[in-house]
Enzyme design. Structure first.
Site, PDB file in Angstrom:
ATOM      1  N   LYS A   7       0.825  -1.211   0.000  1.00 26.54           N
ATOM      2  CA  LYS A   7       0.000   0.000   0.000  1.00 26.54           C
ATOM      3  C   LYS A   7       0.858   1.260   0.000  1.00 26.54           C
ATOM      4  O   LYS A   7       0.630   2.188  -0.762  1.00 26.54           O
ATOM      5  CB  LYS A   7      -0.932   0.005   1.215  1.00 26.54           C
ATOM      6  N   GLU A  29      10.318  -5.674   3.469  1.00 21.18           N
ATOM      7  CA  GLU A  29      10.508  -6.965   2.803  1.00 21.18           C
ATOM      8  C   GLU A  29      10.096  -6.882   1.332  1.00 21.18           C
ATOM      9  O   GLU A  29      10.812  -7.370   0.445  1.00 21.18           O
ATOM     10  CB  GLU A  29       9.684  -8.051   3.516  1.00 21.18           C
ATOM     11  N   GLY A  69      -4.764  -4.684   5.792  1.00 20.90           N
ATOM     12  CA  GLY A  69      -4.023  -5.632   4.973  1.00 20.90           C
ATOM     13  C   GLY A  69      -4.614  -7.029   4.987  1.00 20.90           C
ATOM     14  O   GLY A  69      -4.735  -7.684   3.945  1.00 20.90           O
ATOM     15  N   ARG A  70      -5.019  -7.506   6.172  1.00 22.90           N
ATOM     16  CA  ARG A  70      -5.536  -8.866   6.271  1.00 22.90           C
ATOM     17  C   ARG A  70      -6.966  -8.985   5.759  1.00 22.90           C
ATOM     18  O   ARG A  70      -7.519 -10.081   5.715  1.00 22.90           O
ATOM     19  CB  ARG A  70      -5.427  -9.359   7.712  1.00 22.90           C
ATOM     20  N   GLU A  88      -3.685 -11.488  14.439  1.00 23.96           N
ATOM     21  CA  GLU A  88      -3.304 -10.082  14.295  1.00 23.96           C
ATOM     22  C   GLU A  88      -4.473  -9.173  14.663  1.00 23.96           C
ATOM     23  O   GLU A  88      -4.287  -8.083  15.200  1.00 23.96           O
ATOM     24  CB  GLU A  88      -2.843  -9.799  12.857  1.00 23.96           C
ATOM     25  N   HIS A 105      -1.842 -38.161  10.823  1.00 24.36           N
ATOM     26  CA  HIS A 105      -0.629 -38.957  11.012  1.00 24.36           C
ATOM     27  C   HIS A 105       0.470 -38.154  11.703  1.00 24.36           C
ATOM     28  O   HIS A 105       1.636 -38.550  11.672  1.00 24.36           O
ATOM     29  CB  HIS A 105      -0.145 -39.487   9.654  1.00 24.36           C
ATOM     30  N   LYS A 162       9.853  -4.031  13.710  1.00 22.11           N
ATOM     31  CA  LYS A 162      10.310  -3.349  12.491  1.00 22.11           C
ATOM     32  C   LYS A 162      11.215  -2.164  12.836  1.00 22.11           C
ATOM     33  O   LYS A 162      12.247  -1.941  12.204  1.00 22.11           O
ATOM     34  CB  LYS A 162       9.113  -2.846  11.688  1.00 22.11           C
TER      35      LYS A 162
END
Length: 515
Positions: free
Chosen positions: A202, A208, A259-260, A345, A376, A485
């Protein structure tokens, strides 16, 4: 904004505590089914595209009514209406919360959000036209989405889930980590002349994402790539920064899209390219159907509300600290990672919306794997471990792969695991003893279509909203993401300077060892 009441300040909270101490703590599912032949019908709910069997949860009809009373007393309805009315319910950032508007068809909108909807429709139409152009461009064989968090988890999950609808003439890659192994592995598989890079940020400043984007651009030019403007597209609101990067095609979104919650926006471009504009609109339509169910269904038969009430019941009264999500469909293999961000979050908070410390726990830990593999691996702990962990099964009735025997075996295992968790097994020697009475929810989709997936994701979004509303927290900020950050920006230059001044002994020692 309408007055919110925190759960622990309502009469229902005290009633629930009495219910728990009286019969809730000792509730036995086996006895409940034996006593009530209609339990399955009474504790099942049908929402758009999603059927939910809640009957294997540690509740009965009177307790469910008390839980529903909690939602009423916390003014969840008013809080919901404030969100759908465009009010700034994200108070710490002074923002509206309107991811629902991204999938709204446009009829009967509040006047307050009509201007935003016009912009939403313009961006959607432009984005889908671009997606179609990419689909028709045979020279582009690889799409590389560079993003992190909500700019990666949602689109990646959806492209995998809808594989049966994906254009098989192109390959889709997702790069999120700043770990160079990830980008390098993708770049080894692609060629500059046939690759389209989507840079999803955005602000166009995410560390990153921009590190990966710059490295991808450097690789592109070093490999003889030409025309950055053709091979790079930005999903960003910072058009100027994208232009300075060399990108001319941009699709933006708004501050009221967290964002999510952003897969429905321009962040969904890789999904739109993969499944096509019409099916992307079906994804939006399925989510809107769930929005309408959440907005209009009475609380007692409102699936997001009832799931959130179970979350509160288990977290705050039974003390269960986690929930395992077990999809019996390989297409949903990234669903748990997506839900970890969405729930943890959003609701991983220790203060309420006014900044006051909470006297109770909030978000459970969300974890799991595609359940055929999980059986399993960690299902041993679900059946015999010392912790009780509620399990959420997700299954799909109809599949398209043409191997019905496989699907029947898969579904039989899902039904059997839910049954085994409930029934348990007696063994006097102990080693084969399973206590049973372990709760589970069973979510069933008719088919994993774009509309079905849209409805399922919207169901989880609204469940998170309701749980946060009950707990009295702001589910739409994420300040806990920021501190690390900030500290990383202080540490990174020290890899060049070697300076450890001002660092704690552990960080300084580790830095020196890494140099």
């Amino acid at each position: 904004m309408s007055m919110r009441l925190r759960c622990d300040s309502t009469p229902a909270w005290g009633q629930l505590r009495e219910c728990f101490e009286g019969r809730g703590r000792y509730f036995d599912l086996r006895a409940a089914f034996a006593a009530d032949p209609g339990r399955y019908q009474a504790l099942s709910l049908q929402a758009p595209h999603v059927f939910a069997d809640l009957s294997k949860n540690l509740i009965d009809a009177p307790l469910q009514a008390t839980l529903t009373g909690l939602a009423q007393q916390c003014n969840v309805v008013a809080h919901r209406e404030a969100m759908f009315g465009g009010e700034h319910i994200n108070q710490t950032e002074d923002r509206a919360v309107m991811h629902w508007l991204l999938r709204h068809p446009g009829e009967d909108l509040p006047v307050a959000v009509q201007a935003e909807f016009t912009q939403v429709r313009q961006v959607l139409d432009a984005m889908l036209a671009y997606a179609q152009a990419v689909r028709e461009d045979a020279a582009i064989t690889d799409i590389v989405n560079i993003g992190i968090g909500g700019s990666d988890l949602g689109p990646q999950m959806a492209v995998l889930a809808l594989d049966e609808f994906v254009d098989q003439g192109k390959r889709y890659h997702f790069v999120s980590s700043v770990d160079g192994h990830e980008l390098s592995a993708v770049l080894r598989q692609v060629r500059p002349e046939s690759t389209l890079f989507l840079v999803a940020s955005k602000s166009f400043t995410t560390l990153e994402t921009m590190t990966n984007a710059r490295s991808a651009r450097a690789w592109f030019t070093a490999q003889g790539g030409r025309d950055i403007a053709r091979h790079f597209c930005a999903l960003t609101s910072n058009v100027q920064a994208a232009a300075e990067f060399g990108i001319s095609t941009t699709f933006g979104f708004w501050d009221w899209v967290g964002g999510r919650y952003s897969m429905w926006s321009a962040i969904g471009l890789p999904v739109a390219i993969a499944i096509g504009p019409q099916r992307f609109r079906e994804l939006l339509a399925g989510a809107h159907e769930m929005d309408e169910h959440f907005r209009t269904a009475p609380l007692a038969c409102n699936l997001p509300v009832q799931l959130a009430l179970l979350d509160v019941w288990y977290r705050n009264f039974h003390g269960y600290t986690s929930r395992s999500v077990a999809p019996y469909h390989s297409g949903l293999r990234r669903m748990q990672a997506y839900l970890q961000q969405l729930e943890m979050e959003s609701n991983g908070k220790r203060v309420d919306a006014t900044g006051q410390a909470l006297p109770y726990a909030t978000s459970p830990v969300i974890w799991g794997e595609p359940a055929a593999n999980g059986q399993h691996a960690y299902f041993q702990m679900l059946h015999q471990g010392s912790d009780v962990i509620p399990v959420e099964f997700i299954a799909v009735k109809k599949v398209r792969h043409g191997l019905p025997e496989h699907h029947h075996k898969l579904l039989a295992n899902g039904l059997a695991q839910a049954q085994a968790l409930m029934l348990g097994q007696q063994d006097a020697a102990g080693h084969r003893h399973m206590p049973g009475n372990r709760p589970s929810t069973f979510l069933l989709l008719e088919e994993l279509t774009p509309a079905g997936l849209g409805a399922l994701i919207a169901l989880y979004e609204h469940r998170v909203f309701v749980a946060g509303s009950l707990w009295g927290i702001n589910s739409f900020d994420q300040w806990g993401v920021e501190l690390g950050k900030v500290l990383a920006k202080n540490i990174e230059p020290r890899f060049t300077s070697g300076d450890t001044t001002g660092l704690d002994a552990s960080t300084a020692g580790l830095l020196q060892r890494l140099l």
